[in-house]
Scaffold this active site. Structure first.
Site, PDB file in Angstrom:
ATOM      1  CG  HIS A 209      -2.155  -0.914   0.941  1.00  9.11           C
ATOM      2  ND1 HIS A 209      -3.448  -0.560   1.217  1.00  9.11           N
ATOM      3  CD2 HIS A 209      -2.224  -2.154   0.406  1.00  9.11           C
ATOM      4  CE1 HIS A 209      -4.269  -1.551   0.878  1.00  9.11           C
ATOM      5  NE2 HIS A 209      -3.549  -2.531   0.392  1.00  9.11           N
TER       6      HIS A 209
ATOM      7  CB  SER B 268      -1.442  -2.993  -7.503  1.00  9.82           C
ATOM      8  OG  SER B 268      -2.089  -3.605  -6.427  1.00  9.82           O
TER       9      SER B 268
ATOM     10  CE  LYS C   1     -10.258  -8.205 -13.015  1.00  8.70           C
ATOM     11  NZ  LYS C   1      -9.392  -7.353 -13.818  1.00  8.70           N
ATOM     12  CG  ASP C   2      -9.714  -9.175  -5.490  1.00  9.98           C
ATOM     13  OD1 ASP C   2      -9.243  -9.421  -6.628  1.00  9.98           O
ATOM     14  OD2 ASP C   2      -9.139  -8.480  -4.654  1.00  9.98           O
TER      15      ASP C   2
ATOM     16  CD  GLU D  28       1.549 -33.578   0.070  1.00 10.69           C
ATOM     17  OE1 GLU D  28       1.473 -34.675  -0.517  1.00 10.69           O
ATOM     18  OE2 GLU D  28       0.567 -32.915   0.392  1.00 10.69           O
TER      19      GLU D  28
END
Lengths: 254, 418
Positions: free
Chosen positions: B212, B216, B240-241, B284
């Site tokens: 922040h 972005s 959108k998220d 894994e």
């Protein structure tokens, strides 16, 4: 419709790259069977489950434990409470101490886990020429190929090829890794007599007991698939609405 | 700038404890480039995956017994007798895989769009720290069910530390709490597996603070120049998220409900047995690229150094790639090498899951070599020799062509020096 696939393909090509179930060279091909419980809407065939339970009780249970399954779980196979009580009561469990401080034997109750045939692993080995019969509660989840593998091993006993020497106490099994297995052929034609008059061929018994053990490994499979269908239907609608909302909100930006 | 709240209680609280102003500032009006594509969904998805893991994990811990004699059986009790225990455990088990899928995509997005470049170097490095913490957490979590792969995976990985000269063996004994992987090992792994996710939360908070600070990055990699380039986080990116989360949950549910053991190893349904070594010990899937690097070096210490080195190069990446252009879209040669790197990492994943023999060894050596060549040679050289394409003047220019206004969505420029 038996699709011949390599054991590798059992988890699909992507899975082999991702999950990487390592397979040694020379491992055997496991043919895929049709199972009532495969597919998105798959459920366990109840009649097959009960027949498979009969095979387990009459054949497997003399050597193999099923310690994670309780008698009460048999309600899922379609047995009623009285039948389950009767099935459990055939076995004895060690309980106690009682008020006098003594351990005692009592008939098993529906709340008990399946009584193991041997007191401990050492006793199991001593009775089986040194080999340990594995617990079958998770056998389908614990083997690459799952129920297909189980079926292949149970139907895989053959006469050894002339050039293969099998030591005493071992048996030739084309589907077992290394082709030598310490378990004597467990199934025989009409080795059990099915209550529903299904012909008890080796293949039929293998199929039924594999179905039963698939249930023992994943008793929540049906509930999982039922829930999953509803969850995904909900999510599809919900996500569709979110997409519409997103389009509307973003209309002024594009 | 203090937001105006209508609710008088909110106003009363906010005057004394400005959490509502803070949330308004960081989640609502937070100015965001308007051109973020769907690859930018994976950051918030990773945060949600972390929350899913925390909630399912804390619930599992209420029923789990960290003792070598009871651990395996307690997991089976969760699967069979605890109400919806099978669902909670399958969510947690597959949640780990999906967490890594999301985070790996998030990382490759950062690699392609140059999100690690100034002024976001610390943001990137904190991300690498989160990945390391995730790996430690996932590794210790995999040990808890105390199946064959749990036990032997723990044995192999902890034994790596014995490669350290002089003190190696002592360190391994210290890690184990004994002379083999045993009950003390299981106990401490459970303790740390419960602790580390909260450390991850702490680093995630720092990651967000750093994010922040400058906001972005974006697909064009050019800075926000004016109000036309940005939109408030809410409602544009919240919705959108949310849509991206819906898609994620559909895929996640498909695996959890219909193929819960897809990512798993059948051997881990066999209780741990120190006397029986599985034919192939495989970690894994999300560790396979690193496992491949480890095994591709013929020397044990060398393998360990290269494995950790593969993550160390990510730490110094902002100083390896000196190209002033962030986005791969404007770097014609970088773009090609980026996709070669993607193929290379997929190849490493593949080789990591195969037995270390024959052709697989040769393949994994080439793949390992390329991984390091990419970061240590290709990127520094590209910074010098590559001619990037012409950058757009601003975000809104290529999007809107004429730079038409966006009055409805525009907000004040971000105060970067608050």
């Amino acid at each position: 419709m038996i699709a011949r696939i390599k054991t590798l393909a059992a988890t699909a090509l992507v899975a082999s790259a991702l999950a990487g179930p390592a397979l040694a060279a020379g491992e055997v091909e496991i043919p895929k069977q049709d199972w009532s419980f495969s597919g998105v809407f798959g459920t366990f065939d109840r009649a097959s489950l009960q027949r498979g339970f009969q095979v387990y009780q009459n054949v497997c249970a003399s050597c193999h434990a099923l310690k994670h399954v309780a008698y009460r779980n048999l309600v899922q196979l379609g047995y009623n409470e009285d039948e389950i009580k009767a099935i459990a009561a055939e076995k004895e469990v060690r309980d106690g101490p009682n008020d006098e401080g003594e351990m005692f034997n009592r008939p098993a109750k529906p709340s008990d886990r399946f009584v193991s045939p041997f007191a401990n692993d050492e006793a199991a080995r001593a009775s089986n020429g040194g080999a340990l019969p594995p617990d079958l509660s998770l056998i389908v989840d614990a083997r690459v190929g799952g129920a297909n593998y189980l079926y292949a091993v149970l139907t895989g006993y053959k006469d050894a090829p002339a050039d293969v020497k099998i030591p005493d106490g071992m048996y030739y099994n084309a589907s077992f890794t290394g082709s030598q297995i310490a378990m004597p052929p467990p199934l025989f034609p009409d080795g059990v007599t099915y209550g529903d008059n299904t012909p008890a061929t080796i293949a039929q018994q293998a199929k039924d007991v594999s179905t039963f053990l698939a249930w023992a490994s994943e008793p929540n499979l049906e509930q999982s698939k039922r829930t999953g269908v509803m969850v995904i239907l909900f999510l599809l609608v919900f996500t569709g609405l979110l997409y519409a909302t997103k389009r509307k909100i973003w209309a002024s930006v594009h | 700038m203090a937001a105006k709240f209508e609710n008088s209680i909110v106003r009363w609280i906010d005057h004394r404890l400005p959490i509502f102003t803070f949330m308004h500032h960081e989640l609502h009006e937070y100015p965001t480039p308007k051109n973020l594509n769907y690859w930018w969904n994976f950051g918030s998805l990773a945060g949600i995956a972390l929350v899913i893991m925390l909630i399912s994990g804390i619930t599992l811990a209420m029923h789990y017994t960290p003792h070598v004699d009871y651990a395996f059986d307690s997991v089976e009790r969760i699967m069979r007798d605890v109400n919806y225990g099978w669902l909670i455990r399958y969510i947690h088990m597959n949640g780990a895989s999906f967490f890594f899928i999301v985070v790996y995509i998030h990382i490759f997005r950062g690699l392609y769009f140059g999100s690690y470049k100034a002024p976001r170097e610390l943001l990137w490095m904190l991300g690498v720290v989160i990945m390391l913490l995730m790996m430690a957490t996932a590794f210790m979590g995999y040990v808890l069910p105390w199946g064959q792969m749990s036990f032997w995976g723990a044995t192999v990985i902890t034994n790596l530390f014995s490669a350290i000269p002089v003190v190696g063996e002592s360190i391994v004994t210290w890690l184990w709490g004994g002379f083999a992987v045993d009950n003390p090992t299981l106990n401490r792994f459970f303790s740390l597996h419960y602790l580390l996710p909260f450390v991850i939360i702490g680093v995630v908070v720092l990651h967000l603070v750093a994010l922040h600070r400058f906001g972005s990055n974006n697909p064009l990699g050019v800075d926000i120049k004016s109000a036309k380039d940005q939109i408030p986080f809410h409602p544009y990116y919240t919705v959108k998220d949310a849509f991206g989360l819906g898609v994620f949950l559909i895929v996640f549910s498909a695996v959890v409900f219909f193929a819960p053991n897809f990512f798993g190893e059948p051997d881990n349904y066999i209780p741990a047995n120190p006397l029986v070594t599985p034919a192939h010990i495989v970690p894994e899937w999300y560790f396979l690229p690193f496992y491949a690097i480890l095994r591709s070096i013929p020397d044990k210490l060398g393998g360990v150094l290269f494995m950790f080195g593969s993550i160390a190069v990510l730490f110094i990446l902002p100083w390896l790639d000196r190209s002033p252009v962030r986005s791969g879209q404007f770097r014609p040669i970088f773009k090609i090498f980026f996709w070669i790197l993607v193929v290379d990492v997929v190849a490493l994943t593949y080789f990591g899951g195969k037995p270390a023999e024959g052709w697989y060894v040769i393949g994994s050596r080439f793949a390992t070599a390329y991984y390091f060549i990419h970061f240590l040679l290709v990127l520094p050289l590209l910074s010098i020799f590559e001619t990037p394409r012409q950058l757009p003047k601003s975000i809104s220019e290529p999007v809107l062509g004429g730079g038409a206004g966006l009055a409805g969505a525009a907000t004040a420029p971000r105060e970067n020096d608050r």
